[in-house]
Design an enzyme around this catalytic site. Structure first.
Site, mmCIF file in Angstrom:
data_model
loop_
_atom_site.group_PDB
_atom_site.id
_atom_site.type_symbol
_atom_site.label_atom_id
_atom_site.label_comp_id
_atom_site.label_asym_id
_atom_site.label_seq_id
_atom_site.Cartn_x
_atom_site.Cartn_y
_atom_site.Cartn_z
ATOM 1 N N ASN A 9 16.833 17.720 54.036
ATOM 2 C CA ASN A 9 16.446 18.980 53.189
ATOM 3 C C ASN A 9 15.072 18.575 52.741
ATOM 4 O O ASN A 9 15.019 17.873 51.834
ATOM 5 C CB ASN A 9 17.716 19.386 52.340
ATOM 6 C CG ASN A 9 16.912 20.473 51.391
ATOM 7 O OD1 ASN A 9 16.150 21.221 51.639
ATOM 8 N ND2 ASN A 9 17.529 20.426 50.408
ATOM 9 N N TRP A 10 14.162 19.131 53.437
ATOM 10 C CA TRP A 10 12.746 18.542 52.931
ATOM 11 C C TRP A 10 12.461 19.425 51.827
ATOM 12 O O TRP A 10 11.228 19.202 51.082
ATOM 13 C CB TRP A 10 11.885 18.688 54.207
ATOM 14 C CG TRP A 10 11.920 17.741 55.182
ATOM 15 C CD1 TRP A 10 12.973 17.069 55.267
ATOM 16 C CD2 TRP A 10 11.153 17.834 56.451
ATOM 17 N NE1 TRP A 10 12.649 16.344 56.630
ATOM 18 C CE2 TRP A 10 11.850 16.867 57.333
ATOM 19 C CE3 TRP A 10 9.979 18.547 56.999
ATOM 20 C CZ2 TRP A 10 11.291 16.359 58.299
ATOM 21 C CZ3 TRP A 10 9.641 18.161 58.107
ATOM 22 C CH2 TRP A 10 10.316 17.188 58.934
ATOM 23 N N LYS A 11 13.091 20.352 51.336
ATOM 24 C CA LYS A 11 12.671 21.137 49.983
ATOM 25 C C LYS A 11 11.551 21.693 50.118
ATOM 26 O O LYS A 11 10.753 22.025 51.144
ATOM 27 C CB LYS A 11 13.110 20.250 48.736
ATOM 28 C CG LYS A 11 14.531 19.869 48.870
ATOM 29 C CD LYS A 11 14.934 19.155 47.447
ATOM 30 C CE LYS A 11 16.598 18.467 47.508
ATOM 31 N NZ LYS A 11 17.122 18.121 46.491
ATOM 32 N N HIS A 95 22.178 26.607 48.166
ATOM 33 C CA HIS A 95 21.961 25.093 47.635
ATOM 34 C C HIS A 95 21.789 25.436 45.941
ATOM 35 O O HIS A 95 21.341 26.498 45.670
ATOM 36 C CB HIS A 95 20.521 24.804 47.990
ATOM 37 C CG HIS A 95 20.082 23.355 47.912
ATOM 38 N ND1 HIS A 95 19.583 23.039 46.521
ATOM 39 C CD2 HIS A 95 20.144 22.080 48.256
ATOM 40 C CE1 HIS A 95 19.682 21.602 46.476
ATOM 41 N NE2 HIS A 95 20.041 21.112 47.459
ATOM 42 N N GLU A 167 27.634 19.034 47.254
ATOM 43 C CA GLU A 167 26.554 18.260 46.697
ATOM 44 C C GLU A 167 26.887 18.446 45.098
ATOM 45 O O GLU A 167 26.528 19.350 44.631
ATOM 46 C CB GLU A 167 25.369 19.033 47.043
ATOM 47 C CG GLU A 167 24.873 19.048 48.506
ATOM 48 C CD GLU A 167 23.433 18.946 48.638
ATOM 49 O OE1 GLU A 167 22.834 18.129 49.237
ATOM 50 O OE2 GLU A 167 22.695 20.056 48.232
ATOM 51 N N GLY A 173 18.983 14.168 43.648
ATOM 52 C CA GLY A 173 17.627 13.925 43.119
ATOM 53 C C GLY A 173 17.585 12.967 41.939
ATOM 54 O O GLY A 173 16.524 12.750 41.401
ATOM 55 N N SER A 212 21.438 12.223 46.433
ATOM 56 C CA SER A 212 20.891 10.667 46.593
ATOM 57 C C SER A 212 21.547 9.772 47.756
ATOM 58 O O SER A 212 21.557 8.644 47.453
ATOM 59 C CB SER A 212 21.433 10.238 45.281
ATOM 60 O OG SER A 212 20.534 10.850 44.204
ATOM 61 N N GLY A 233 18.280 14.893 50.775
ATOM 62 C CA GLY A 233 16.923 15.091 50.381
ATOM 63 C C GLY A 233 15.981 14.278 50.376
ATOM 64 O O GLY A 233 15.121 13.905 51.353
ATOM 65 N N GLY A 234 15.533 13.707 49.196
ATOM 66 C CA GLY A 234 14.503 12.723 48.959
ATOM 67 C C GLY A 234 14.610 11.620 50.288
ATOM 68 O O GLY A 234 13.176 11.572 50.651
HETATM 69 P P1 PGA Z 1 18.861 14.138 47.225
HETATM 70 O O1 PGA Z 1 18.929 15.979 47.534
HETATM 71 O O2 PGA Z 1 19.171 13.402 48.398
HETATM 72 O O3 PGA Z 1 17.075 14.013 46.994
HETATM 73 O O4 PGA Z 1 19.514 14.006 46.002
HETATM 74 C C1 PGA Z 1 19.784 16.252 48.246
HETATM 75 C C2 PGA Z 1 19.859 17.774 48.394
HETATM 76 O O5 PGA Z 1 19.649 18.361 47.391
HETATM 77 O O6 PGA Z 1 20.128 18.331 49.644
#
Ligand code: PGA
Length: 251
Positions: A9-11, A95, A167, A173, A212, A233-234
């Site tokens: 997920n590149w947000k 999300h 999640e 994050g 994370s 995500g990150g």
């Molecule tokens: P994260 O995000 O890996 O940066 O914690 C996960 C997400 O929100 O899908």
């Protein structure tokens, strides 16, 4: 046997240049044959990313879709049928950032889920509790309610063509990860809830963990019996790190 899925997920990250770099790096990753991989760029970059990954194994999805499945008068939104037409295969729905910052209700999430499926997209239904809810002992009730809203409105069979992502909001994050045991407990509860309506749907549906996930913790998370991959995500913004997570899902 469920086939693992690792989703990035590149947000709201990236420029055309940085996304081109990332996509190039992604193509260079060795992905195990038994693992599905998808990335979710911002909509503006979807076409570039589709070009960049064409001929490879990486699927492309969107981070959101409109509640209405068909194109029409809805300024600023993108219909699931348009995403499908552009080449997307999946779409995230519900999300936590959208639930909390954009006040998306369960009802809206259900409509988006239905819109996605009616367009032939695979919805990735995101569920999860906040820290306050976890500390109050409400985790399973909150996640159960989010899942139930879809089952009650659309029926359990919709999960034959969908993915669930657990999640925990407090792990997104933040660098805090649910322990493999904490995650497994919730994943097992999600599967049990689906099994109460249909054992074979429950058995087939992929439940991803997100929050994370990184190369250093992916293998132990993915080693749990009800964790079928990750929503990342990150760490998905670094091609080598994401590649390592994909490889962890193949072991
Ligand atoms: P994260 O995000 O890996 O940066 O914690 C996960 C997400 O929100 O899908």
């Amino acid at each position: 046997m469920r086939r693992p899925l690792v989703a990035g997920n590149w947000k709201m990250h990236g420029t055309r240049a940085s996304v081109a770099e990332l996509t190039k790096g992604l193509r260079q990753q060795a992905v195990p044959a038994g693992v599905d991989v998808a990335v979710f760029p911002v909509l503006l970059h979807v076409a570039d990313v589709l070009d960049g990954v064409s001929g490879g194994v990486v699927m492309v999805g969107a981070q959101n879709c409109a509640v209405e499945p068909e194109q029409g008068a809805l300024t600023g939104e993108v219909a699931a049928t348009q995403l499908r037409d552009a080449g997307c295969k999946l779409v995230l729905v519900g999300h936590s950032e959208r639930r909390s910052l954009l006040q998306e209700s369960d009802e809206v999430v259900v409509r988006k889920f239905a819109a996605a499926q009616s367009a032939g997209l695979i919805p990735v239904l995101c569920v999860g509790e906040t820290l306050a809810q976890r500390e109050a002992g409400e985790t399973l009730a909150v996640v159960g309610r989010q899942l139930a809203s879809v089952i009650e409105s659309l029926g359990v069979d919709v999960f034959r063509q969908a993915v669930v992502a657990y999640e925990p909001v407090w792990a997104i994050g933040t660098g805090l990860t649910a322990s493999p045991e904490q995650a497994q407990q919730v994943h097992a509860a999600i599967r049990a809830q689906l099994a109460a309506a249909s054992a074979d749907v429950a058995d087939g549906v992929r439940i991803l963990y997100g929050g994370s996930v990184k190369a250093a913790n992916a293998a132990e998370l993915f080693g749990m019996p009800d964790i079928d991959g990750g929503l990342v995500g990150g760490a998905s913004l670094n091609a080598d790190e994401f590649g390592a997570i994909c490889r962890a899902a193949g072991n």
